[in-house]
Design an enzyme around this catalytic site. Structure first.
Site, PDB file in Angstrom:
ATOM      1  N   VAL A  85       8.302  -3.667   8.027  1.00 17.88           N
ATOM      2  CA  VAL A  85       8.479  -4.408   9.286  1.00 17.88           C
ATOM      3  C   VAL A  85       9.515  -5.522   9.109  1.00 17.88           C
ATOM      4  O   VAL A  85       9.827  -6.243  10.047  1.00 17.88           O
ATOM      5  CB  VAL A  85       7.122  -4.988   9.782  1.00 17.88           C
ATOM      6  N   HIS A 101       6.690   1.434  11.839  1.00 24.83           N
ATOM      7  CA  HIS A 101       5.535   0.524  11.877  1.00 24.83           C
ATOM      8  C   HIS A 101       5.854  -0.762  12.618  1.00 24.83           C
ATOM      9  O   HIS A 101       5.127  -1.759  12.489  1.00 24.83           O
ATOM     10  CB  HIS A 101       5.055   0.215  10.447  1.00 24.83           C
ATOM     11  N   CYS A 109       3.413  -8.084  24.036  1.00 22.70           N
ATOM     12  CA  CYS A 109       2.314  -8.632  24.843  1.00 22.70           C
ATOM     13  C   CYS A 109       1.182  -7.607  24.916  1.00 22.70           C
ATOM     14  O   CYS A 109       1.385  -6.473  25.383  1.00 22.70           O
ATOM     15  CB  CYS A 109       2.802  -8.957  26.253  1.00 22.70           C
ATOM     16  N   CYS A 131       4.494 -11.857  31.665  1.00 21.17           N
ATOM     17  CA  CYS A 131       3.285 -11.989  32.509  1.00 21.17           C
ATOM     18  C   CYS A 131       2.610 -13.346  32.363  1.00 21.17           C
ATOM     19  O   CYS A 131       1.667 -13.650  33.112  1.00 21.17           O
ATOM     20  CB  CYS A 131       2.288 -10.869  32.171  1.00 21.17           C
ATOM     21  N   THR A 168       7.627   3.686  -1.878  1.00 20.44           N
ATOM     22  CA  THR A 168       6.393   3.829  -1.122  1.00 20.44           C
ATOM     23  C   THR A 168       5.353   4.557  -1.967  1.00 20.44           C
ATOM     24  O   THR A 168       5.665   5.463  -2.731  1.00 20.44           O
ATOM     25  CB  THR A 168       6.618   4.565   0.227  1.00 20.44           C
ATOM     26  N   GLU A 195       6.991   3.622  -9.968  1.00 19.03           N
ATOM     27  CA  GLU A 195       6.072   4.502 -10.715  1.00 19.03           C
ATOM     28  C   GLU A 195       5.766   5.694  -9.823  1.00 19.03           C
ATOM     29  O   GLU A 195       5.994   5.636  -8.604  1.00 19.03           O
ATOM     30  CB  GLU A 195       4.774   3.747 -11.051  1.00 19.03           C
TER      31      GLU A 195
HETATM   32  N1  APR Z   1      11.322  -0.849  -6.969  1.00 23.13           N
HETATM   33  C1  APR Z   1      10.867   0.362  -6.547  1.00 23.13           C
HETATM   34  N2  APR Z   1       9.588   0.604  -6.182  1.00 23.13           N
HETATM   35  C2  APR Z   1       8.739  -0.437  -6.238  1.00 23.13           C
HETATM   36  C3  APR Z   1       9.133  -1.733  -6.665  1.00 23.13           C
HETATM   37  C4  APR Z   1      10.488  -1.912  -7.041  1.00 23.13           C
HETATM   38  N3  APR Z   1      10.946  -3.093  -7.455  1.00 23.13           N
HETATM   39  N4  APR Z   1       8.038  -2.550  -6.627  1.00 23.13           N
HETATM   40  C5  APR Z   1       7.016  -1.798  -6.179  1.00 23.13           C
HETATM   41  N5  APR Z   1       7.423  -0.529  -5.964  1.00 23.13           N
HETATM   42  C6  APR Z   1       6.644   0.615  -5.481  1.00 23.13           C
HETATM   43  C7  APR Z   1       5.218   0.629  -6.006  1.00 23.13           C
HETATM   44  O1  APR Z   1       5.155   1.368  -7.231  1.00 23.13           O
HETATM   45  C8  APR Z   1       4.488   1.364  -4.880  1.00 23.13           C
HETATM   46  O2  APR Z   1       4.455   2.777  -5.118  1.00 23.13           O
HETATM   47  O3  APR Z   1       6.547   0.485  -4.090  1.00 23.13           O
HETATM   48  C9  APR Z   1       5.334   1.080  -3.641  1.00 23.13           C
HETATM   49  C10 APR Z   1       4.673   0.113  -2.678  1.00 23.13           C
HETATM   50  O4  APR Z   1       3.507   0.739  -2.193  1.00 23.13           O
HETATM   51  P1  APR Z   1       2.645   0.000  -1.078  1.00 23.13           P
HETATM   52  O5  APR Z   1       2.402  -1.398  -1.494  1.00 23.13           O
HETATM   53  O6  APR Z   1       1.465   0.917  -0.780  1.00 23.13           O
HETATM   54  O7  APR Z   1       3.610  -0.055   0.193  1.00 23.13           O
HETATM   55  P2  APR Z   1       3.948   1.123   1.211  1.00 23.13           P
HETATM   56  O8  APR Z   1       3.908   2.448   0.533  1.00 23.13           O
HETATM   57  O9  APR Z   1       5.191   0.730   1.900  1.00 23.13           O
HETATM   58  O10 APR Z   1       2.722   1.005   2.247  1.00 23.13           O
HETATM   59  C11 APR Z   1       2.785   1.870   3.364  1.00 23.13           C
HETATM   60  O11 APR Z   1       0.805   0.808   4.256  1.00 23.13           O
HETATM   61  O12 APR Z   1      -0.365  -1.121   4.615  1.00 23.13           O
HETATM   62  C12 APR Z   1       0.442  -0.187   5.226  1.00 23.13           C
HETATM   63  O13 APR Z   1       1.793  -0.543   7.076  1.00 23.13           O
HETATM   64  C13 APR Z   1       1.697  -0.826   5.721  1.00 23.13           C
HETATM   65  O14 APR Z   1       3.917   0.118   5.800  1.00 23.13           O
HETATM   66  C14 APR Z   1       2.799  -0.116   4.950  1.00 23.13           C
HETATM   67  C15 APR Z   1       2.136   1.185   4.537  1.00 23.13           C
END
Ligand code: APR
Length: 225
Positions: A85, A101, A109, A131, A168, A195
């Site tokens: 976001v 997201h 609103c 509104c 992610t 990872e």
């Molecule tokens: N470089 C690359 N990857 C990284 C780094 C980095 N420096 N630091 C962390 N990560 C990886 C972690 O290993 C993890 O797999 O980024 C990922 C982050 O995972 P989450 O914290 O689960 O975030 P995300 O996957 O974006 O979450 C998805 O969940 O809570 C909801 O809406 C929220 O958009 C979010 C969604």
């Protein structure tokens, strides 16, 4: 080559924005049920505003990192779908960004659906410019709500030749299922992450390391191919 890139919190981690599920992630500090659900907002809107005001303040002092900047070189070649976001992709110069997201810097609103640029801090007294009701909320998709732009995203996945997920964990659907959707359409799938994610086995290639190192190298390899 139709290239679809999905980013998550890991791409912004090195800009100082917290991830969610890492060791000191946001969901280890807050109960997501209280701050990231419609029920939590209904129960205690002031706490929800406090949570997002703190994230917005952190974002306003953060800058894009080398991963965001590298992805800008793919403008016009790739569509960027982000779960994030934050506005760091845009501030780096990426165009064609789909915020599935929502956006921290936008307000919505809860009464009339009007959207506007969020003030730095919102409270339960923040009036809707349209509104006038005191029903402002962050324009962020909460758990249990439908992500935005899904029709457009599904069309992109049906046609993409290469699908890349960056930063992610593969924990949250529908985003975590995009890789299978793209592969069913014949795409090659690459994961770039610190990872292996929970869906790493769905990818043809997994590139591990910090995004500020792995993403610039991967973009340069794409551009020189
Ligand atoms: N470089 C690359 N990857 C990284 C780094 C980095 N420096 N630091 C962390 N990560 C990886 C972690 O290993 C993890 O797999 O980024 C990922 C982050 O995972 P989450 O914290 O689960 O975030 P995300 O996957 O974006 O979450 C998805 O969940 O809570 C909801 O809406 C929220 O958009 C979010 C969604």
């Amino acid at each position: 080559m139709s290239l679809v890139i999905l980013t998550g919190a890991g791409v912004s981690a090195e800009s100082g924005l917290g991830t969610f599920r890492d060791q000191d992630g946001l969901w280890t500090q807050y109960d997501l049920g209280e701050v990231a659900t419609p029920q939590g907002y209904a129960r205690n809107p002031a706490l929800v505003h406090e949570f997002y005001n703190a994230r917005r303040a952190n974002l306003l002092t953060s800058v894009p990192n080398a991963a965001h900047e590298a992805l800008v070189k793919l403008n016009g070649r790739a569509t960027l779908i982000t779960q994030n976001v934050d506005d760091l992709h845009e501030r780096a110069g990426s165009t064609n960004v789909i915020h599935m997201h929502g956006e921290l810097m936008q307000a919505l609103c809860a009464n009339c659906g009007h959207r506007w640029t969020a003030p730095p801090a919102m409270t339960t007294a923040t009036p809707c410019p349209a509104c006038g009701q005191h029903t402002a909320r962050p324009d962020v998709v909460w758990f249990g709500e439908m992500p935005y732009h899904m029709d457009r995203i599904e069309n992109l996945l049906d046609q993409c030749e290469t699908f890349v997920a960056i930063g992610t964990s593969g924990n949250v659907y529908p985003a975590a299922g995009f890789v299978e959707w793209a592969r069913a359409a014949g795409a090659r799938a690459v994961e770039i992450n610190l990872e292996p994610s929970d869906v790493a086995r769905s990818f043809d290639e997994v590139i591990l390391g910090p995004a500020t190192e792995t993403v610039p190298a991967w973009v340069d390899a794409i551009l020189s191919a």
